[in-house]
Design an enzyme around this catalytic site. Structure first.
Site, PDB file in Angstrom:
ATOM      1  N   LYS A  86       0.782  -1.117   0.006  1.00 31.22           N
ATOM      2  CA  LYS A  86      -0.050   0.064   0.081  1.00 31.22           C
ATOM      3  C   LYS A  86       0.786   1.406   0.110  1.00 31.22           C
ATOM      4  O   LYS A  86       0.698   2.222  -0.908  1.00 31.22           O
ATOM      5  CB  LYS A  86      -0.954  -0.022   1.321  1.00 31.22           C
ATOM      6  CG  LYS A  86      -1.894  -1.168   1.389  1.00 31.22           C
ATOM      7  CD  LYS A  86      -2.976  -0.866   2.389  1.00 31.22           C
ATOM      8  CE  LYS A  86      -2.198  -1.157   3.866  1.00 31.22           C
ATOM      9  NZ  LYS A  86      -1.605  -2.312   4.244  1.00 31.22           N
ATOM     10  N   ARG A 141      -9.949   0.936   8.422  1.00 32.50           N
ATOM     11  CA  ARG A 141      -9.484  -0.277   8.920  1.00 32.50           C
ATOM     12  C   ARG A 141     -10.541  -0.953   9.724  1.00 32.50           C
ATOM     13  O   ARG A 141     -10.441  -2.155   9.867  1.00 32.50           O
ATOM     14  CB  ARG A 141      -8.361  -0.236   9.785  1.00 32.50           C
ATOM     15  CG  ARG A 141      -7.021  -0.671   9.114  1.00 32.50           C
ATOM     16  CD  ARG A 141      -5.766  -0.329  10.219  1.00 32.50           C
ATOM     17  NE  ARG A 141      -4.851  -0.986  10.009  1.00 32.50           N
ATOM     18  CZ  ARG A 141      -3.644  -0.397   9.246  1.00 32.50           C
ATOM     19  NH1 ARG A 141      -3.818   0.670   8.732  1.00 32.50           N
ATOM     20  NH2 ARG A 141      -2.412  -1.049   9.155  1.00 32.50           N
ATOM     21  N   ARG A 150      11.730  -5.865   6.076  1.00 37.75           N
ATOM     22  CA  ARG A 150      11.806  -4.543   5.349  1.00 37.75           C
ATOM     23  C   ARG A 150      12.545  -3.315   6.163  1.00 37.75           C
ATOM     24  O   ARG A 150      12.345  -3.417   7.075  1.00 37.75           O
ATOM     25  CB  ARG A 150      10.438  -4.291   4.705  1.00 37.75           C
ATOM     26  CG  ARG A 150       9.248  -3.859   5.970  1.00 37.75           C
ATOM     27  CD  ARG A 150       7.950  -3.812   5.131  1.00 37.75           C
ATOM     28  NE  ARG A 150       7.156  -3.298   6.108  1.00 37.75           N
ATOM     29  CZ  ARG A 150       5.783  -3.034   6.015  1.00 37.75           C
ATOM     30  NH1 ARG A 150       5.197  -3.110   4.738  1.00 37.75           N
ATOM     31  NH2 ARG A 150       4.846  -2.423   6.823  1.00 37.75           N
ATOM     32  N   ARG A 192      14.195   1.075  10.661  1.00 41.20           N
ATOM     33  CA  ARG A 192      13.082  -0.056  10.627  1.00 41.20           C
ATOM     34  C   ARG A 192      12.008   0.217  11.385  1.00 41.20           C
ATOM     35  O   ARG A 192      12.323   0.717  12.429  1.00 41.20           O
ATOM     36  CB  ARG A 192      13.711  -1.432  11.049  1.00 41.20           C
ATOM     37  CG  ARG A 192      14.555  -2.196   9.966  1.00 41.20           C
ATOM     38  CD  ARG A 192      15.181  -3.362  10.480  1.00 41.20           C
ATOM     39  NE  ARG A 192      16.562  -3.780   9.655  1.00 41.20           N
ATOM     40  CZ  ARG A 192      16.336  -4.814   8.798  1.00 41.20           C
ATOM     41  NH1 ARG A 192      15.358  -5.546   8.492  1.00 41.20           N
ATOM     42  NH2 ARG A 192      17.395  -4.864   8.138  1.00 41.20           N
ATOM     43  N   ARG A 227      -0.735  -8.211  13.169  1.00 45.83           N
ATOM     44  CA  ARG A 227      -1.541  -7.309  12.486  1.00 45.83           C
ATOM     45  C   ARG A 227      -2.300  -7.848  11.218  1.00 45.83           C
ATOM     46  O   ARG A 227      -3.247  -7.374  10.660  1.00 45.83           O
ATOM     47  CB  ARG A 227      -0.287  -6.471  11.916  1.00 45.83           C
ATOM     48  CG  ARG A 227       0.113  -5.319  12.737  1.00 45.83           C
ATOM     49  CD  ARG A 227       1.770  -4.945  12.556  1.00 45.83           C
ATOM     50  NE  ARG A 227       1.812  -4.270  11.143  1.00 45.83           N
ATOM     51  CZ  ARG A 227       2.973  -3.931  10.670  1.00 45.83           C
ATOM     52  NH1 ARG A 227       3.967  -4.558  10.978  1.00 45.83           N
ATOM     53  NH2 ARG A 227       2.731  -3.384   9.624  1.00 45.83           N
TER      54      ARG A 227
HETATM   55  P1  AMP Z   1       0.485   0.778   9.055  1.00 41.65           P
HETATM   56  O1  AMP Z   1       1.396   1.790   8.875  1.00 41.65           O
HETATM   57  O2  AMP Z   1      -0.553   1.022   8.153  1.00 41.65           O
HETATM   58  O3  AMP Z   1       1.060  -0.513   8.941  1.00 41.65           O
HETATM   59  O4  AMP Z   1      -0.027   0.758  10.351  1.00 41.65           O
HETATM   60  C1  AMP Z   1       0.596   0.569  11.626  1.00 41.65           C
HETATM   61  C2  AMP Z   1      -0.064   0.758  12.947  1.00 41.65           C
HETATM   62  O5  AMP Z   1      -0.756   1.772  13.165  1.00 41.65           O
HETATM   63  C3  AMP Z   1      -1.029  -0.450  12.886  1.00 41.65           C
HETATM   64  O6  AMP Z   1      -0.716  -1.715  13.006  1.00 41.65           O
HETATM   65  C4  AMP Z   1      -2.016  -0.169  13.799  1.00 41.65           C
HETATM   66  O7  AMP Z   1      -1.588  -0.153  15.062  1.00 41.65           O
HETATM   67  C5  AMP Z   1      -2.046   1.585  13.511  1.00 41.65           C
HETATM   68  N1  AMP Z   1      -3.140   2.135  12.506  1.00 41.65           N
HETATM   69  C6  AMP Z   1      -2.595   2.697  11.444  1.00 41.65           C
HETATM   70  N2  AMP Z   1      -3.793   2.979  10.709  1.00 41.65           N
HETATM   71  C7  AMP Z   1      -4.824   2.687  11.699  1.00 41.65           C
HETATM   72  C8  AMP Z   1      -6.018   2.362  11.401  1.00 41.65           C
HETATM   73  N3  AMP Z   1      -6.805   3.204  10.225  1.00 41.65           N
HETATM   74  N4  AMP Z   1      -7.038   2.149  12.571  1.00 41.65           N
HETATM   75  C9  AMP Z   1      -6.436   1.901  13.628  1.00 41.65           C
HETATM   76  N5  AMP Z   1      -5.045   1.652  13.970  1.00 41.65           N
HETATM   77  C10 AMP Z   1      -4.387   1.867  13.129  1.00 41.65           C
END
Ligand code: AMP
Length: 226
Positions: free
Chosen positions: A21, A96, A135, A168, A180
């Protein structure tokens, strides 16, 4: 040109951690002038700054869970209100949950907007664990690398900007990636049906090369930004 054609485009990228993404959103941002809006990036910035939202989110993020809708929506609304969002946004990692999707529909409706396209990046779960666990990114320009799949051409030097510092994410471990992934299947994957019913869903095979996925997404974005 009427008002409908000039309103900002809204693209949602759905997919589990590691689906690409962020990588794809950054490329689309450069090419189409849309703004990548990553709630994960916004939350990481809040954690780094030690804001109240960041302090509340930190432990949840480290465990691979989802931060509360209340915190995420407050952060998103602030970002959507900034002036650079005029041509449109690529929502990366948001919504989400069903609550976030409903809140987004309401927020957009207030300004005569709607979701133009939601893309589900379809991938294999086990491959995602391997992608996420190895990564890292350039600390200067954000270019993505991987221990096994994509090292810089010259060791320790970013191909894109020449930077020599890399970072990281704290949550990019195999264990947290599994948590996740579970959160994705339990709470986010059902949104695929939501956008299908709204008639804006596209499914893209994201196991292919970055360039192939980029080409598929480019066609979708071109259609919503004309
Ligand atoms: P990401 O960078 O999108 O992988 O998000 C990293 C972490 O941030 C996720 O594992 C969640 O803990 C939190 N997070 C990011 N976006 C959301 C969202 N829309 N709703 C809830 N938690 C989020």
């Amino acid at each position: 040109m009427d008002a409908v054609e000039t309103r900002p485009a809204v693209l949602i990228l759905l997919g589990p951690p590691g689906a690409g993404k962020g990588t794809q959103a950054r490329m689309l941002e450069e090419e189409f002038g849309l703004v990548q809006l990553s709630t994960g990036d916004l939350l990481r910035a809040a954690v780094a700054m030690g804001t109240p939202a960041g302090l509340a989110a930190k432990a949840v993020m480290e465990a691979g869970g989802l931060v509360s809708d209340e915190i995420v929506l407050a952060i998103l609304k602030d970002r959507m209100a900034e002036p650079d969002v005029t041509k449109g946004v690529i929502l990366d990692g948001f919504p989400r949950t069903a609550g976030q999707a409903a809140a987004l529909d309401g927020l957009l409706a207030e300004s005569g907007q709607r979701v133009d396209a939601a893309v589900s990046l379809e991938v294999d779960d086990e491959a995602m664990i391997a992608r996420v666990a190895g990564r890292y990114t350039c600390a200067d320009c954000g270019e993505g690398y991987h221990d096994d799949f994509k090292q810089p051409v010259h060791a320790g030097v970013c191909d894109k900007c020449g930077g020599t510092a890399f970072k990281r994410r704290a949550d990019d471990t195999a264990e947290t990636a599994r948590a996740r992934l579970e959160a994705y299947h339990a709470q986010t994957a059902p949104l695929i049906d939501h956008y299908d019913h709204l008639g804006v869903l596209a499914r893209v095979d994201a196991m292919g090369s970055i360039a192939d996925v980029r080409a598929a997404l480019g066609g979708i974005v071109a259609a919503i930004t004309v």
